[in-house]
Enzyme design. Structure first.
Site, mmCIF file in Angstrom:
data_model
loop_
_atom_site.group_PDB
_atom_site.id
_atom_site.type_symbol
_atom_site.label_atom_id
_atom_site.label_comp_id
_atom_site.label_asym_id
_atom_site.label_seq_id
_atom_site.Cartn_x
_atom_site.Cartn_y
_atom_site.Cartn_z
ATOM 1 N N LYS A 115 58.736 85.888 79.863
ATOM 2 C CA LYS A 115 59.111 84.835 79.651
ATOM 3 C C LYS A 115 58.630 83.184 79.494
ATOM 4 O O LYS A 115 56.845 83.097 80.865
ATOM 5 C CB LYS A 115 59.589 84.253 80.908
ATOM 6 C CG LYS A 115 60.584 82.869 81.332
ATOM 7 C CD LYS A 115 61.938 83.236 82.676
ATOM 8 C CE LYS A 115 61.829 81.438 82.204
ATOM 9 N NZ LYS A 115 63.290 81.522 83.545
ATOM 10 N N ARG A 149 69.697 73.872 80.753
ATOM 11 C CA ARG A 149 69.110 73.537 82.231
ATOM 12 C C ARG A 149 70.423 72.367 82.565
ATOM 13 O O ARG A 149 70.596 72.102 83.800
ATOM 14 C CB ARG A 149 68.063 73.188 81.788
ATOM 15 C CG ARG A 149 66.556 73.854 82.673
ATOM 16 C CD ARG A 149 65.301 73.969 81.928
ATOM 17 N NE ARG A 149 64.182 75.208 82.161
ATOM 18 C CZ ARG A 149 62.904 74.821 81.495
ATOM 19 N NH1 ARG A 149 62.382 73.817 80.368
ATOM 20 N NH2 ARG A 149 62.036 75.705 81.554
ATOM 21 N N LYS A 152 57.166 73.631 83.852
ATOM 22 C CA LYS A 152 56.589 74.939 84.298
ATOM 23 C C LYS A 152 55.456 75.669 83.422
ATOM 24 O O LYS A 152 55.336 77.423 83.974
ATOM 25 C CB LYS A 152 57.650 76.087 84.273
ATOM 26 C CG LYS A 152 59.033 75.352 84.551
ATOM 27 C CD LYS A 152 60.472 76.721 84.785
ATOM 28 C CE LYS A 152 61.885 74.953 85.423
ATOM 29 N NZ LYS A 152 63.110 76.171 85.317
ATOM 30 N N GLU A 201 51.980 91.599 81.412
ATOM 31 C CA GLU A 201 52.855 90.806 83.123
ATOM 32 C C GLU A 201 53.825 92.442 82.748
ATOM 33 O O GLU A 201 53.892 91.986 83.824
ATOM 34 C CB GLU A 201 53.592 89.904 82.255
ATOM 35 C CG GLU A 201 53.245 88.578 82.913
ATOM 36 C CD GLU A 201 52.484 87.778 84.026
ATOM 37 O OE1 GLU A 201 53.488 88.555 84.795
ATOM 38 O OE2 GLU A 201 52.666 86.983 83.782
ATOM 39 N N LYS A 248 61.220 86.948 76.893
ATOM 40 C CA LYS A 248 62.139 85.667 76.624
ATOM 41 C C LYS A 248 61.941 83.605 75.986
ATOM 42 O O LYS A 248 61.078 84.282 77.474
ATOM 43 C CB LYS A 248 63.543 85.381 77.725
ATOM 44 C CG LYS A 248 63.438 84.612 78.195
ATOM 45 C CD LYS A 248 64.393 84.630 79.753
ATOM 46 C CE LYS A 248 64.990 82.740 79.724
ATOM 47 N NZ LYS A 248 65.352 82.813 81.245
ATOM 48 N N SER A 299 69.042 79.462 75.238
ATOM 49 C CA SER A 299 70.395 78.166 75.242
ATOM 50 C C SER A 299 70.270 78.009 73.744
ATOM 51 O O SER A 299 71.155 76.972 72.924
ATOM 52 C CB SER A 299 70.651 77.860 76.160
ATOM 53 O OG SER A 299 69.332 77.008 76.548
ATOM 54 N N TYR A 356 74.797 83.750 74.270
ATOM 55 C CA TYR A 356 75.547 84.068 74.179
ATOM 56 C C TYR A 356 76.557 83.541 73.072
ATOM 57 O O TYR A 356 78.515 83.503 73.655
ATOM 58 C CB TYR A 356 75.768 82.012 74.612
ATOM 59 C CG TYR A 356 74.944 81.833 75.321
ATOM 60 C CD1 TYR A 356 74.843 81.714 77.142
ATOM 61 C CD2 TYR A 356 73.378 81.335 75.410
ATOM 62 C CE1 TYR A 356 74.505 81.402 77.981
ATOM 63 C CE2 TYR A 356 72.704 81.623 76.165
ATOM 64 C CZ TYR A 356 72.775 81.179 77.701
ATOM 65 O OH TYR A 356 71.849 81.459 78.787
HETATM 66 C C1 PBG Z 1 66.020 79.867 85.486
HETATM 67 C C2 PBG Z 1 66.643 80.023 83.377
HETATM 68 C C3 PBG Z 1 66.356 79.821 82.893
HETATM 69 C C4 PBG Z 1 66.930 80.598 81.936
HETATM 70 C C5 PBG Z 1 67.516 81.815 82.311
HETATM 71 N N1 PBG Z 1 66.961 81.381 83.747
HETATM 72 C C6 PBG Z 1 65.652 79.008 82.359
HETATM 73 C C7 PBG Z 1 64.377 78.119 83.100
HETATM 74 O O1 PBG Z 1 63.329 78.976 83.307
HETATM 75 O O2 PBG Z 1 64.024 76.812 83.371
HETATM 76 C C8 PBG Z 1 66.968 80.095 80.421
HETATM 77 C C9 PBG Z 1 68.140 80.756 79.934
HETATM 78 C C10 PBG Z 1 68.257 80.021 78.488
HETATM 79 O O3 PBG Z 1 68.164 79.120 78.514
HETATM 80 O O4 PBG Z 1 69.448 80.801 78.252
HETATM 81 N N2 PBG Z 1 65.133 80.937 86.216
#
Ligand code: PBG
Length: 331
Positions: free
Chosen positions: A201, A211, A225, A241, A256, A282, A321
């Site tokens: 990720k 968010r 992050k 990882e 992701k 998203s 989505y």
């Molecule tokens: C949080 C999480 C995130 C997403 C899924 N789980 C956002 C982040 O890490 O801040 C993002 C999914 C998306 O953008 O559709 N643990």
């Protein structure tokens, strides 16, 4: 490979008819490949629009069940749940994350009663439950506390397992959490509860609309992050990882975002040969939506190409989505 010369070889021959295009197709996208992410609010009948994600809603429980039934009807194998927690339930110690009467466990119990055939994936991470929106607990000086966070994640995973979750999906990127959660599940008899690890990720800009949707960071504001999510520059690190997560007990791994990270999907799939999922996040949703809105382009073709190409990169399944629309088009 031996290449003979034109005109003995004409690459266009197989492309010249629909039947031969169908027979020589290397990748097919089906409804079996889709997971539909759903945002929840703590309400019976409510529904909210999400400003940054046109067409996507936050669902109250009744609307959740309706949407889950639509997924079953469209032959989508699983959904993934993401809560928009009320601000009063956000705490620095993230204690609502393992409250058995919180939104997610209640939604799980209802889903298992109403739509038992649908697979339910739940996100395990603290960001919806903390006022600052970080995925972990913070020290006094603002550092993310790895091991303290893991002990909360284990309680969260167990609470969801008891409520009926099929797949626990840790998206927090703490070190060692897969092993700890696996141990917790095994020691409580949850032998068949699957773990889908968000193994690679990346610290991506493409999560901003999400968010906003879960209310972890206000739209327009950014959050750092980078001490736990991966540097977009790195590919070998993703392999490391993912290999660790598999060794710790992950049944499936996730990359992701998806579209900008197709090379990562390919390398993990080829090297580790594990069920490999991708999350079309998203921001990827927003990119396609905006492009199509701006230019009057054909959304259907754009969406199906995006999903097909993620699959071609090596993904076994895709969180998207667009899953409901795509399932309709693929039926
Ligand atoms: C949080 C999480 C995130 C997403 C899924 N789980 C956002 C982040 O890490 O801040 C993002 C999914 C998306 O953008 O559709 N643990």
């Amino acid at each position: 490979m031996i290449f003979s010369q034109y005109p003995a070889t004409r690459m266009r021959r197989n492309r010249s008819d629909e039947f031969s295009r169908r027979l020589t197709r290397e990748t097919t996208l089906t409804r079996n490949d889709l997971v539909y992410p759903i945002f929840l609010i703590d309400s019976e009948n409510g529904e909210e629009e999400i400003r940054s994600m046109p067409g996507i809603k936050r669902h109250g429980l009744n609307s959740l069940i309706k949407t889950a039934k639509a997924c079953v009807h469209k032959n989508i194998p699983a959904i993934a749940l993401f809560p928009r927690i009320n601000d009063k339930d956000k705490h620095l110690d993230a204690r609502s994350a393992y409250d058995d009467n919180a939104l997610i466990p209640r939604a799980l119990r209802l889903l298992k009663k109403e739509v038992p055939e649908l697979g339910i994936v739940v996100d395990v991470a603290l960001d919806p439950y903390t006022p600052h929106g970080q995925d972990g607990l913070l020290s006094e000086s603002g550092k993310i506390l790895n091991d303290e966070t893991i002990s909360i994640l284990c309680k969260q995973a167990l609470s969801y397992a008891y409520a009926g979750a099929d797949v626990i999906a840790p998206s927090d990127m703490m070190d060692g959490r897969i092993g700890a959660i696996r141990k917790a599940l095994e020691s409580h008899g949850f032998y068949d509860t699957k773990i889908l690890s968000y193994a690679a990720k990346y610290a991506s800009n493409l999560y901003a609309p999400f968010r906003d949707a879960v209310g972890s960071v206000q739209i327009g504001k950014s959050i750092d992050k980078k001490t736990y999510q991966m540097d977009p520059s790195n590919l070998q690190e993703a392999l490391h990882e993912a290999a660790l997560d598999i060794a710790e007990g992950a049944d499936m791994i996730m990359v992701k975002p998806a579209m900008l990270y197709c090379d990562v999907i390919r390398v993990l799939k080829d090297t580790l040969a594990k069920p490999t999922f991708a999350y079309q996040v998203s921001g990827e949703f927003a990119m396609i939506k905006s492009a199509c809105n701006l230019n009057g382009l054909n959304e259907r073709d754009w969406i199906l190409e995006s999903l097909l190409c993620i699959k071609r990169a090596g993904a076994d399944a895709i969180f998207s989505y667009f899953a409901l629309d795509a399932a309709e088009w693929l039926s």
